[in-house]
Design a protein around this motif. Structure first.
Motif, PDB file in Angstrom:
ATOM      1  N   ILE A 117      20.811  15.607  52.159  1.00  0.00           N
ATOM      2  CA  ILE A 117      21.683  15.926  53.259  1.00  0.00           C
ATOM      3  C   ILE A 117      23.159  15.713  52.913  1.00  0.00           C
ATOM      4  N   VAL A 118      23.667  16.766  52.765  1.00  0.00           N
ATOM      5  CA  VAL A 118      25.286  16.609  52.521  1.00  0.00           C
ATOM      6  C   VAL A 118      26.362  16.716  53.747  1.00  0.00           C
ATOM      7  N   PHE A 119      27.225  15.716  53.735  1.00  0.00           N
ATOM      8  CA  PHE A 119      28.266  15.816  54.848  1.00  0.00           C
ATOM      9  C   PHE A 119      29.480  15.983  54.245  1.00  0.00           C
ATOM     10  N   GLY A 139      30.734  19.067  58.453  1.00  0.00           N
ATOM     11  CA  GLY A 139      29.959  20.205  57.985  1.00  0.00           C
ATOM     12  C   GLY A 139      28.464  19.553  57.449  1.00  0.00           C
ATOM     13  N   LEU A 140      27.380  20.176  57.674  1.00  0.00           N
ATOM     14  CA  LEU A 140      26.120  19.648  57.218  1.00  0.00           C
ATOM     15  C   LEU A 140      25.392  20.470  56.577  1.00  0.00           C
ATOM     16  N   ASN A 141      24.941  20.313  55.274  1.00  0.00           N
ATOM     17  CA  ASN A 141      23.948  21.178  54.616  1.00  0.00           C
ATOM     18  C   ASN A 141      22.979  20.500  53.877  1.00  0.00           C
ATOM     19  N   SER A 142      21.682  21.097  53.423  1.00  0.00           N
ATOM     20  CA  SER A 142      20.714  20.414  52.979  1.00  0.00           C
ATOM     21  C   SER A 142      19.947  21.117  51.992  1.00  0.00           C
ATOM     22  N   SER A 143      19.250  20.492  50.985  1.00  0.00           N
ATOM     23  CA  SER A 143      18.330  21.101  50.174  1.00  0.00           C
ATOM     24  C   SER A 143      17.137  20.280  49.945  1.00  0.00           C
ATOM     25  N   LEU A 144      16.081  21.146  49.385  1.00  0.00           N
ATOM     26  CA  LEU A 144      14.977  20.224  49.138  1.00  0.00           C
ATOM     27  C   LEU A 144      14.915  19.698  47.760  1.00  0.00           C
ATOM     28  N   THR A 170      26.347  23.889  58.605  1.00  0.00           N
ATOM     29  CA  THR A 170      26.773  23.965  59.860  1.00  0.00           C
ATOM     30  C   THR A 170      27.653  22.986  60.314  1.00  0.00           C
ATOM     31  N   VAL A 171      28.545  23.312  61.327  1.00  0.00           N
ATOM     32  CA  VAL A 171      29.729  22.204  61.493  1.00  0.00           C
ATOM     33  C   VAL A 171      29.610  21.843  63.007  1.00  0.00           C
ATOM     34  N   PHE A 172      29.533  20.514  63.299  1.00  0.00           N
ATOM     35  CA  PHE A 172      29.368  19.814  64.469  1.00  0.00           C
ATOM     36  C   PHE A 172      30.440  18.711  64.713  1.00  0.00           C
ATOM     37  N   ASP A 173      30.578  18.348  66.110  1.00  0.00           N
ATOM     38  CA  ASP A 173      31.519  17.148  66.100  1.00  0.00           C
ATOM     39  C   ASP A 173      30.720  16.102  66.401  1.00  0.00           C
ATOM     40  N   TYR A 174      31.063  15.114  65.529  1.00  0.00           N
ATOM     41  CA  TYR A 174      30.389  13.618  65.253  1.00  0.00           C
ATOM     42  C   TYR A 174      31.455  12.388  65.963  1.00  0.00           C
TER      43      TYR A 174
END
Lengths: 285, 534
Positions: free
Chosen positions: B289-291, B271-276, B256-260
């Motif tokens: 967590i990957v930015f 952009g932020l995604n993640s896995s276990l 997902t993309v968000f403004d930081y």
């Protein structure tokens, strides 16, 4: 009851032999931590026949040293105190029984073949367990059945009946012993070893190699030889009397944490090492 | 020969017992000292304690430590004591004997390796160093000839010290391998273009790379071990909370993309995604967590579009050049071959078409030249006082002849101040805008030109009732080469250069241009141009 009975009977045998003085001295000397190669060499040198026997085996394929060992002190520093003590013990004990017993009923050569295989296998197990002195363990295996020699030599009639019973009923020798005599060769061996003042660990192993759990704190030692005994019988190197494969004591088995793979590997190591040990058979015969 | 038994010798027995007691004490002490070896992960320290202990126990004159070297597949000298470099090189070990000693695994005296300076019957001893599963090496010891070192007790002690050292060396090897591989993974983490944070199941940050620190504007990477809830900005914590929940449920989240806002006036699209994260037994041990910094990605996208627009431009320009030329060619051919020499009426009609097409070509080539001047920074304007009304009149008169379906309505404030402007360039601007107004009103209609004053600027609107511009295109129509893609509805020719030139001209006059539009209702271009100073 049976044990006291046995001791009384053994005590009555006036000519129950003693170990040679050289052997006793070597046992004593090697029990003292400060003993040096020189002292051991000096003690052995007093028996020239023993010297030549030891040098012959020291230079054999059994030890496989890639060089010539020409003197006893040399043999001590190369083979180590324990190996030398083993040789002296084995030579002395085999000499005691070479003149007495041994016939169609009790196959001496088969006995030594099985004993040697047990020695080699015990050493392999000890190595696998990461023990630092596997040579010490070798003698446990080699002499664990010394009680049989004593029975054969000094209770000839009884022992012949035992052997016949075991063969006839196809039962374990020790069960036949218990049935006819009320005691077995492990007990006899224990008493003889005690009389000879063999190293304490060796006495325990001889006494408890059928039932390691009863050896208390020495259980692991007895268990090693117990397992070696069973494994040797499993690959067909029995003692020439019953040739049966007894059950492994469950508690001993758990002690080692061996799996099928380990045993498989042990079997192949045994085949090789027992083959290499032929030179030793000539030494004890 | 009479051999005296020693078992009854009370002196011997007493000595043995006292020796044994001493032995136990020594071994106990040795065990304590060897803890220093076992607990050390420093190779040099382990070796140094080991050699000191051996010296203390048997007092060697010199020794050489050989350790197994994987690269050469042999035992190499690692360290020596009490021996010169030159002497060291002189030693030739008998491999067979060394291998035998290692197989037996105990301290053994052997004949000395042949060396020119030594007598033949000298002894050296070999102390094997063994790990749990393999041989590590051995210590070659040149014993002190005055000492009778080969005693049972020494065999035991040396074997103990050697086995402790073996374990320590093996541990040290594993430890250094571990730290190498940790360093390796760390390097990989740092080399990755994305920001990476891992957290454990108790929300503690377990890893963070420099990119993450930079992207998130963290003062330092020193937040490992802290809860992310305490270490990160509030809005980020909320995001990670959500992501964590999803990840624990689904095993991952898609980007997902968000403004930081790492700082007050700094906005980064992330952009932020993640896995276990699972261990080797598939237990959950945390979340990665990957930015991604989307700014770079957006720039890349812009360049790609520019490239696309350029290729489209080439094809448009070729088309724009080709169509007037084919018209000219076919009319001229007709005049030459089929029109009667005295049919002046038709000839004139055809030549007018040729003339118009020539004008179109000229205009197009002018545009291209302008753009090339703008690109190379050679676009110059010559300023003079110009009345806007004059320009508008010229242009609208010019245009009115072109179309009879469009009505141009001019509404100019009567007392409009003069502009300080390049007259020709201004005409070009108005021509272009009005031409566009007509072009994009294919069904006809009115074109309004209104002018008035706003502050110190002249404000001029040009409105049409045409097809209008959609919101997606409106922000980009002043970009060079950009063309509104409406080819599926209307076939409107152009190169995508006009408005870009217009914008440049106006801005080089210190003015501004903007546009408002409703699709289907029409567009209004608004210019603000500064007064000419008196």
């Amino acid at each position: 009851m049976a044990y006291i009975n046995l001791e009384n009977r053994l005590a009555k045998i006036t000519d129950l032999p003693t170990l040679s003085t050289v052997a006793s001295n070597i046992i004593q000397i090697t029990q003292s931590p400060k003993s040096s190669a020189l002292e051991v060499g000096r003690a052995i040198s007093q028996d020239p026949a023993l010297v030549s026997r030891i040098l012959r085996i020291a230079n054999s394929t059994f030890y496989g040293f890639p060089g010539k060992i020409s003197t006893i002190p040399h043999a001590v520093v190369i083979l180590g105190f324990v190996n030398i003590r083993n040789l002296v013990l084995a030579a002395s004990i085999s000499r005691i029984f070479s003149s007495k017993g041994g016939d169609a009923y009790f196959d001496r050569e088969g006995f030594w073949r099985h004993s040697l295989a047990c020695g080699v296998t015990s050493k392999l197990i000890a190595k696998r367990l990461g023990m630092k002195n596997p040579e010490e363990v070798f003698i446990w295996g080699l002499l664990h059945d010394v009680g049989k020699l004593a029975l054969d030599a000094y209770f000839k009639e009884d022992f012949t009946r035992v052997v016949c019973l075991a063969k006839e009923k196809r039962i374990l020798l020790r069960d036949a012993e218990q049935e006819l005599l009320g005691f077995d060769h492990a007990e006899v061996g224990g008493i003889v070893a005690d009389k000879w003042a063999l190293p304490p660990a060796l006495i325990k192993v001889i006494r408890f190699h059928h039932n390691p759990t009863e050896a208390n704190e020495s259980m692991r030692m007895a268990a090693i030889v117990h397992l070696a005994d069973v494994l040797c019988r499993a690959i067909g190197v029995g003692d020439g009397v019953d040739n049966k494969v007894p059950c492994i004591d469950e508690e001993s088995w758990r002690l080692f944490r061996f799996n099928k793979q380990t045993i498989k590997r042990l079997f192949s190591e045994m085949e090789r090492e027992i083959g290499n040990a032929k030179a030793f058979l000539a030494f004890v015969k | 020969m009479k051999i005296a038994p020693i078992e009854q010798d009370p002196l011997f027995l007493r000595k043995t017992v006292s020796d044994l007691r001493e032995e136990v004490d020594q071994l106990t002490m040795l065990q304590d000292i060897s803890k220093q070896i076992i607990s050390s992960y420093d190779f040099d320290q382990i070796i140094s304690i080991f050699l000191d202990l051996v010296k203390e126990l048997i007092g060697y004159s010199s020794c050489i430590l050989y350790l197994y070297d994987e690269d050469s597949n042999s035992y190499e000298v690692t360290i020596s004591r009490g021996i010169s470099e030159k002497d060291l090189k002189g030693y030739k070990l008998d491999d067979k004997i060394i291998n035998w000693v290692l197989k037996e695994g105990r301290w053994t005296h052997i004949s000395s390796p042949k060396h020119s300076n030594q007598k033949d019957d000298d002894f050296v001893s070999v102390l094997p160093l063994q790990g749990a599963k393999r041989d590590l090496g051995f210590l070659l010891i040149f014993p002190d000839p005055k000492k009778n070192a080969f005693t049972q007790a020494n065999v035991k002690r040396l074997s103990f010290v050697a086995s402790q050292t073996g374990i320590a060396l093996e541990n040290q090897g594993l430890y250094s391998k571990l730290s190498h591989s940790r360093e390796y993974i760390r390097n990989i983490l740092e080399s990755i273009n994305s920001g990476i944070i891992t957290i454990d199941m108790a929300d503690r940050i377990t890893q963070i790379n420099k990119n993450a620190t930079a992207m998130l504007g963290l003062p330092s990477a020193d937040i490992i071990g802290f809860s992310y809830k305490a270490a990160l900005a509030e809005d980020l914590v909320r995001r990670i909370d959500k992501v964590k929940k999803r990840t624990l449920k689904d095993g991952f989240t898609i980007e997902t993309v968000f403004d930081y806002f790492p700082a007050k006036d700094l906005r980064i699209p992330l952009g932020l995604n993640s896995s276990l994260l699972l261990d080797d037994k598939f237990n959950r041990i945390g979340i990665i967590i990957v930015f991604r910094n989307m700014l770079a990605l957006k720039e890349l996208e812009r360049l790609r579009q520019l490239d696309e627009m350029k290729s489209e431009f080439v094809s448009n320009v070729s088309h724009e050049l080709r169509s007037p030329l084919s018209v000219i060619k076919s009319y001229v051919e007709t005049i030459l071959d089929q029109v009667d020499a005295d049919d002046y009426q038709t000839q004139r009609e055809f030549l007018t078409v040729v003339n118009n097409e020539t004008d179109r070509l000229t205009a197009l080539i002018d545009d291209l030249l302008d753009i090339s001047r703008i690109e190379s920074g050679k676009f110059e304007i010559e300023l003079c006082h110009v009345a806007l009304s004059e320009i508008i009149q010229t242009v609208s008169r010019d245009i009115e002849n072109k179309s009879n379906r469009h009505e141009i309505v001019v509404d100019i404030l009567s007392v409009l101040p003069d502009l300080l402007a390049d007259k020709d360039k201004m005409i070009q601007v108005f021509l272009n805008l009005i031409d566009n107004a007509i072009k994009f009103s294919p069904d006809g209609g009115k074109v309004f030109i209104r002018a008035g004053v706003k502050g110190k600027m002249v404000k001029c609107d040009i409105s049409d009732q045409g097809i209008g511009i959609t919101g997606k295109d409106i922000s980009r129509i002043f970009e060079k080469f950009y063309r509104v893609d409406n080819s599926d509805v209307y076939e409107i020719p152009g190169t995508g250069l006009g408005l870009s030139i217009v914008k440049h001209i106006i801005e080089s006059h210190g003015g501004r241009i903007s546009v408002k539009s409703k699709p289907g209702k029409g567009s209004t271009f608004t210019m603000l141009l500064p007064f000419g100073s008196n």
